[in-house]
Write a protein that holds these residues in place. Structure first.
Motif: not given
Length: 935
Positions: A927-931
C-alpha cells in the motif's frame, strides 16, 4: 755402370760380410772394434778391406792367453736371445722408488661407476661404445645389444648422449659382420631414431648419410644391400631428409644396383627390400607426395582426394635437375622386370618374393612417369633445339622403351598351372601397367590399337569381371581401381567416341555397387565432381546429341543416389560425407545456369529430408538425421547447398526447423541456417508464408530454462541465444517490405499462441515479433486486442515474479534491466493501443479480487501466499509502468482502474483474513508503494 754406383755396391757388400763375420765367430775379434772395422771398410770402399778381414791372423778362436781380460779391450760381446730386453748400463742411476700401496675400499671399479647409468652387465655407455670398434665380431654384437639394454633401462641417458652415440655407431653401418649390421639396424629402428624424431633431424641425417653412401660402394654385396635398408629406415623416420643434395647420389646407387641385378637374383628378398626403398624415395618427390605406397592404409584417403593434381609446380624445391637420373632408371627397371617374366611360365606358382620385386619395379616406373610428366616443362623442351645434347624430351626416351619392352607384355595372362592367388597377383601387376599406360597417354599420342586393348581392360576392371579368390585380392583390386578412376573424366572430356558411353555405364555400376564407406565409393564421388563441369557445359550446348543423352542419363543416376548415400554414410564416415556434400554443392552451383540440372537438383529434396530430421505421425516423435553429428565444415556445405534449390518446399523446411530446435546444434550453425534461409527467401526460393512459419516455429519452441541465474541473461547461453535469434528474426521481418501485410500474415498465428501460455521467454519473443511489424496507432484487430488485454496481465505478473527487482545491496541491479526487456513489448502495445492498457488494469484488479474470494472459503497458507504474490506483482508492474514517461500519461486516463486496485488491496488488509505479522507487513508495504499512484 758409373763409379758412384760401383762404390755404393761395394759398401753394401762390405756391410753384409761384416755382419756375417760377427755372427760366425761370435768373438771380440781381438782388440779391434766392429764399428771401427765397418767404418774403415766403408771408407776404403772396396774388396781390399774385405781381404784384410779374411786374412786376419788366427782362426778367430778363443786362445788360453785371451781367457782373461786383456788390457785395451773396449767391450765383451755377450750372447743374448733375440727379443729379450737389454740390461741397463752399469753406470745408470737407479731412480726407482718403492712404496707400499694404500688400498681403500671405495677405490674399487664398482665405486668408480657409482651414479653412472649401466646396462645389466654393469657397463657404461662409454665402455660399450668403445667395444663397438673391437676386432672380435662377437664383442661388437654384444656391445650393440648392451647399448640397446642401457637405453631401454635409462631413457635419460639416451636423450643426453644420442648425438655422440650416433656419431660412434655410424661406423658400423659398413661392418663386415652380417649380425653386427642387423643388430645396428634394430638398434636404430627400435630405440635411437624414435627418440630423435622430435629433435634436430638435420644433424642426425648429416651424421648418417655419408656412412650410408660409403657402404653403398662397399665391395661386399651384403653390405651394399644393407646400406639401402639403412637409407630406407632414415627416410621412414625423417622423410624431409630426402633433399636435392642427396637425391642424385641415391638414384645413382639404385641404378647401379639395378644394372647389376644378376648378382641379386639369387636373393630376391634383398632386391625386394632395395626396391621398396626406391619406392619410398620416389614417393617423396614433390610431384608424388599425393601418392603413397599401395599398402599404406593410413594415407589412402588423402591420396584419393588429392591424387592426379593437374596444377603442380614444374620445378619444385630444386628437384628438377634429377629428371635425367630418373630417365636413366627406367631402362634399368624394365630390364629387371623382364628378368622375372620367364618365372611366370616356368614356376608352378608365382613365388612371393618375385611378385614383390615385380610389383615394386612397376610402382617405381609409375612414380617416375608421374615425376617426369609433372616435373618437366614441356613447352621449354618443345621449343628447345632438337640437336642440343641437353634436350630432354621425355616422351621419346621413356615412351619408346615402354612401347618396345613393357606394353607388348600386357596383359600378363596367367598360365593354366597358376593358382587363383597367382591370378590375383597377375591382375595386380596388370592394373599397375594400365595406370602407367594411361598416365603416359596424357602426354603423348600412343597407338590406337594399343589404346583399345587398355580401354577394354579398364572396362572389365570397372565391371568386376576379374576373379579374385580372397578378400585381400579384392581389396588390392579396389586400391588399383581407385587410381584408375581419375582417368575417366579425362576420357569423357576428350570425347573418346563409343568408349565414352561404355565407360560411363561401367563407372555408374561401380559407383552404385561399391560400399558406402569404402575408398572406392569416395573415389567415384571425386571422379563425378571432376566430370561435372564438362557435363554441364555439354548439356548447355545441345541435348539431341546421343553422347549428351548418355551424359544426362549418367548424371541423373548419380544425383538420385546422393541423398541415400548421405544417409547411409551417417556420421561414421565424415570424410566421405564431406566429399558427397561438396559434390552436391557443386551440382547446385551448376544448376543455376542449366535448366536440365535444375529439375535433377530439385528432385533431391524429398529424399534429403531424412538427412536433417524425420518427424513421426503427429510430430511428437522426432528422429534426427546425420546432419547434427557431422563436423562443422560438412554442415556448412550442406546448408550452402540449400540455397541452390529453385524452391524449398514445406517438408524440408520443417525438417530444418526441427534441427534448429535441437539441443545438440551449435548456436553458430543455428544463426547460419537463419542467414541462408533469409538469402533463399530474398532470391525467391522460399514462399513468404513458409518463411514466416519457420521463424515463428523457432521462437515459439526454442527451449530455455525457466530459472534465472544471478547474472541475468548472460548466465544462461540458451536464453541468450533465444534473445539474439529473436533480434535477428525481427530485423529480417522488418526488411520484408510492407509491415501491414506482414502483420496480417503473422497476427493470427501469434495471437492464437498467447492463450496457450508459452514460457516467459517464448512469449516475449512472440510479442517482439508482433510489435516489430505493428505501428502507432495499432493495426491489430479488435479480437487480437481483446485477447492481449485478457492475457498480458498474467504475462506481466509472471515477468516481475520470476525476476527480483533489486539485489541484496539495494542498488539498481542487472535484474531491473532484465525486467525492462520482458516488459518492453507490452509497453509498446500500451502506447499504441490504450484499450489494451485499460483491459490489462481491469484484469489485474480482478486477479486480486478473485484471490481474496478464495480466502473466504479456505484460509490455507498456500492461498494466502498466492494472494500476496499477486498483490506484490501488480504493485511492481504498476510502479514500473509509472516510471515510463509516456505510460505515466496514459495511466492517468485510467485512474479509476488504478484506484480500484488500491481499494482491493486495502479491503484485503482490513478483512482480517491475513493475520500473521509478516504477511500484514507485506500488505502494508504494498500500500505504501501504491500511494505514489494515487497522488
Amino acid at each position: 755402370m758409373s763409379c758412384s754406383f760401383e762404390l755404393s755396391l761395394c759398401k753394401l757388400f762390405v756391410e753384409i760380410h761384416c755382419e756375417v763375420l760377427v755372427l760366425r765367430y761370435k768373438s771380440n775379434l781381438q782388440s779391434l772394434k766392429l764399428s771401427v772395422l765397418k767404418e774403415e771398410a766403408l771408407e776404403l770402399g772396396g774388396l781390399v778391406m774385405v781381404e784384410k778381414i779374411l786374412q786376419w791372423p788366427g782362426k778367430m778362436t778363443r786362445s788360453k792367453a785371451n781367457s782373461k781380460k786383456q788390457p785395451g779391450i773396449d767391450f765383451k760381446k755377450i750372447r743374448r736371445k733375440i727379443g729379450r730386453k737389454l740390461p741397463p748400463p752399469k753406470n745408470t742411476t737407479n731412480t726407482e722408488i718403492k712404496s707400499k700401496a694404500i688400498v681403500l675400499p671405495e677405490q674399487s671399479v664398482a665405486a668408480e661407476k657409482t651414479g653412472l647409468a649401466v646396462n645389466k652387465k654393469g657397463l657404461t655407455l662409454k665402455e660399450l661404445l668403445q667395444q663397438t670398434s673391437h676386432h672380435n665380431p662377437k664383442v661388437r654384437r654384444d656391445a650393440l645389444m648392451g647399448i640397446k639394454d642401457l637405453f631401454t633401462r635409462h631413457p635419460a641417458e639416451q636423450k643426453s648422449h644420442k648425438y655422440a652415440a650416433v656419431e660412434k655407431l655410424r661406423e658400423r653401418i659398413g661392418d663386415d659382420d652380417k649380425v653386427v649390421r642387423k643388430s645396428l639396424y634394430d638398434l636404430f629402428k627400435v630405440v635411437i631414431l624414435p627418440c630423435c624424431k622430435e629433435d634436430n633431424q638435420e644433424l642426425i641425417v648429416s651424421l648418417l648419410m655419408p656412412y650410408i653412401f660409403n657402404a653403398m660402394t662397399h665391395l661386399s654385396v651384403d653390405v651394399r644391400m644393407m646400406a639401402f635398408d639403412f637409407l630406407d629406415l632414415i627416410l621412414e623416420f625423417y622423410p624431409p631428409s630426402f633433399s636435392p643434395s642427396y637425391a642424385e647420389k641415391i638414384f645413382l646407387n639404385y641404378e647401379d644396383i639395378l644394372r647389376r641385378n644378376q648378382y641379386y637374383l639369387q636373393d630376391k628378398g634383398k632386391l625386394k627390400d632395395a626396391l621398396s626403398g626406391l619406392v619410398r624415395c620416389l614417393s617423396l618427390l614433390p610431384w608424388n607426395k599425393g601418392e603413397t605406397h599401395l599398402h599404406n592404409k593410413d594415407d589412402t584417403r588423402q591420396r584419393v582426394l588429392h591424387a592426379f593434381e593437374v596444377d603442380m609446380p614444374m620445378n619444385s624445391n630444386g628437384f628438377s635437375y634429377i629428371i635425367k637420373n630418373l630417365k636413366d632408371l627406367v631402362p634399368a627397371l624394365i630390364n629387371s622386370f623382364l628378368e622375372f617374366i620367364p618365372l611366370i611360365h616356368s614356376m608352378e606358382s608365382l613365388e612371393g618374393k618375385s611378385f614383390g620385386c615385380m610389383a615394386s619395379i612397376l610402382h617405381c616406373i609409375d612414380l617416375i612417369v608421374r615425376s617426369i610428366a609433372y616435373g618437366t616443362d614441356k613447352k621449354s623442351e618443345s621449343q628447345s633445339s632438337l640437336g642440343g645434347p641437353d634436350v630432354a624430351i621425355w616422351d621419346v626416351t621413356i615412351s619408346s622403351v615402354l612401347l618396345k619392352k613393357l606394353f607388348p607384355l600386357f596383359p600378363l595372362n596367367p598360365a593354366d598351372h597358376l593358382s587363383a592367388r597367382d591370378c590375383g597377383r597377375l591382375l595386380d601387376l596388370n592394373m599397375v601397367i594400365a595406370k602407367i599406360f594411361f598416365e603416359l597417354n596424357e602426354w603423348t599420342c600412343l597407338p590406337p590399337n594399343l589404346l583399345e586393348k587398355f580401354l577394354e581392360f579398364f572396362e572389365n576392371a570397372l565391371l568386376g569381371k576379374f576373379f579374385w579368390a580372397t578378400q585381400s585380392a579384392k581389396a588390392v583390386w579396389e586400391e588399383h581401381l581407385i587410381q584408375l578412376l581419375p582417368f575417366i573424366p579425362k576420357f569423357v572430356s576428350r570425347g573418346a567416341g563409343y568408349w565414352t558411353s561404355r565407360l560411363l555405364q561401367a563407372f555408374t555400376l561401380t559407383f552404385r555397387e561399391s560400399k558406402p564407406g569404402s575408398m572406392l565409393k569416395l573415389a567415384c564421388v571425386s571422379a563425378i565432381e571432376d566430370m561435372l563441369t564438362y557435363i554441364e557445359s555439354m548439356l548447355s550446348i545441345e541435348t539431341s546429341n546421343p553422347e549428351n543423352l548418355n551424359l544426362q542419363d549418367a548424371l541423373l543416376a548419380w544425383i538420385e543416389d546422393l541423398p541415400l548415400l548421405l544417409i547411409q554414410l551417417g556420421d561414421k564416415h565424415p570424410a566421405s560425407s564431406q566429399a558427397v556434400l561438396r559434390l552436391q554443392l557443386h551440382i547446385g552451383q551448376c544448376a543455376l545456369l542449366n535448366s536440365i540440372l535444375v529439375c535433377m537438383y530439385d528432385n533431391m529434396q524429398q529424399s534429403l529430408q531424412d538427412f536433417y530430421c524425420t518427424c513421426q505421425e503427429g510430430g511428437e516423435q522426432i528422429c534426427y538425421g546425420p546432419f547434427l553429428s557431422l563436423p562443422r565444415e560438412s554442415q556448412e556445405l550442406s546448408l550452402c547447398s540449400l540455397y541452390y534449390f529453385s524452391h524449398l518446399d514445406q517438408p524440408i523446411l520443417k525438417s530444418i526447423a526441427h534441427c534448429c530446435l535441437s539441443d545438440d546444434l551449435d548456436s553458430c550453425v543455428l544463426f547460419r541456417i537463419i542467414e541462408i534461409l533469409h538469402s533463399a527467401y530474398r532470391d525467391g526460393h522460399i514462399k513468404i508464408a513458409d518463411y514466416l512459419s519457420v521463424f515463428i516455429t523457432l521462437v515459439l519452441r526454442f527451449k530455455v530454462s525457466p530459472e534465472f541465474g544471478s547474472s541475468g541473461l548472460k548466465s544462461d547461453p540458451l536464453r541468450q541465444t533465444l534473445k539474439s535469434m529473436t533480434t535477428v528474426l525481427c530485423s529480417y521481418i522488418a526488411q520484408m517490405g510492407d509491415n501491414g501485410l506482414v502483420l496480417q500474415m503473422i497476427e493470427k498465428v501469434i495471437i492464437d499462441q498467447i492463450p496457450q501460455k508459452p514460457s516467459l521467454d517464448n512469449s516475449c519473443s512472440l510479442l517482439r515479433m508482433l510489435v516489430t511489424v505493428d505501428s502507432k496507432p495499432t493495426r491489430l484487430s479488435e479480437q487480437s486486442i481483446s485477447t492481449l488485454g485478457h492475457h498480458l496481465s498474467e504475462y506481466l505478473m509472471d515477468a516481475v515474479q520470476c525476476i527480483p527487482e533489486d539485489d541484496e545491496q539495494g542498488t539498481p541491479s542487472v535484474q531491473l534491466g532484465i525486467q525492462h526487456y520482458y516488459l518492453l513489448p507490452c509497453f509498446f502495445l500500451f502506447d499504441r493501443c490504450h484499450k489494451v492498457m485499460n483491459l490489462v488494469l481491469k484484469k489485474m484488479g480482478s486477479a486480486i479480487y478473485d484471490s481474496s474470494l478464495l480466502l473466504k472459503s479456505d484460509k490455507c497458507s498456500q492461498h494466502i501466499r498466492n494472494c500476496l504474490n499477486k498483490v506484490n506483482a501488480v504493485t511492481s508492474v504498476l510502479l514500473l509502468m509509472h516510471k515510463e514517461a509516456k505510460l505515466q500519461q496514459i495511466m492517468s486516463l485510467f485512474k479509476e482502474n488504478i484506484d480500484n486496485i488500491v481499494e482491493e488491496v486495502i479491503s484485503l488488509q482490513s478483512s482480517g483474513k491475513i493475520s500473521m505479522k509478516i504477511e500484514e507487513h507485506e500488505i502494508k508495504c504494498a500500500l505504501e508503494r501504491l500511494q505514489i499512484l494515487t497522488r
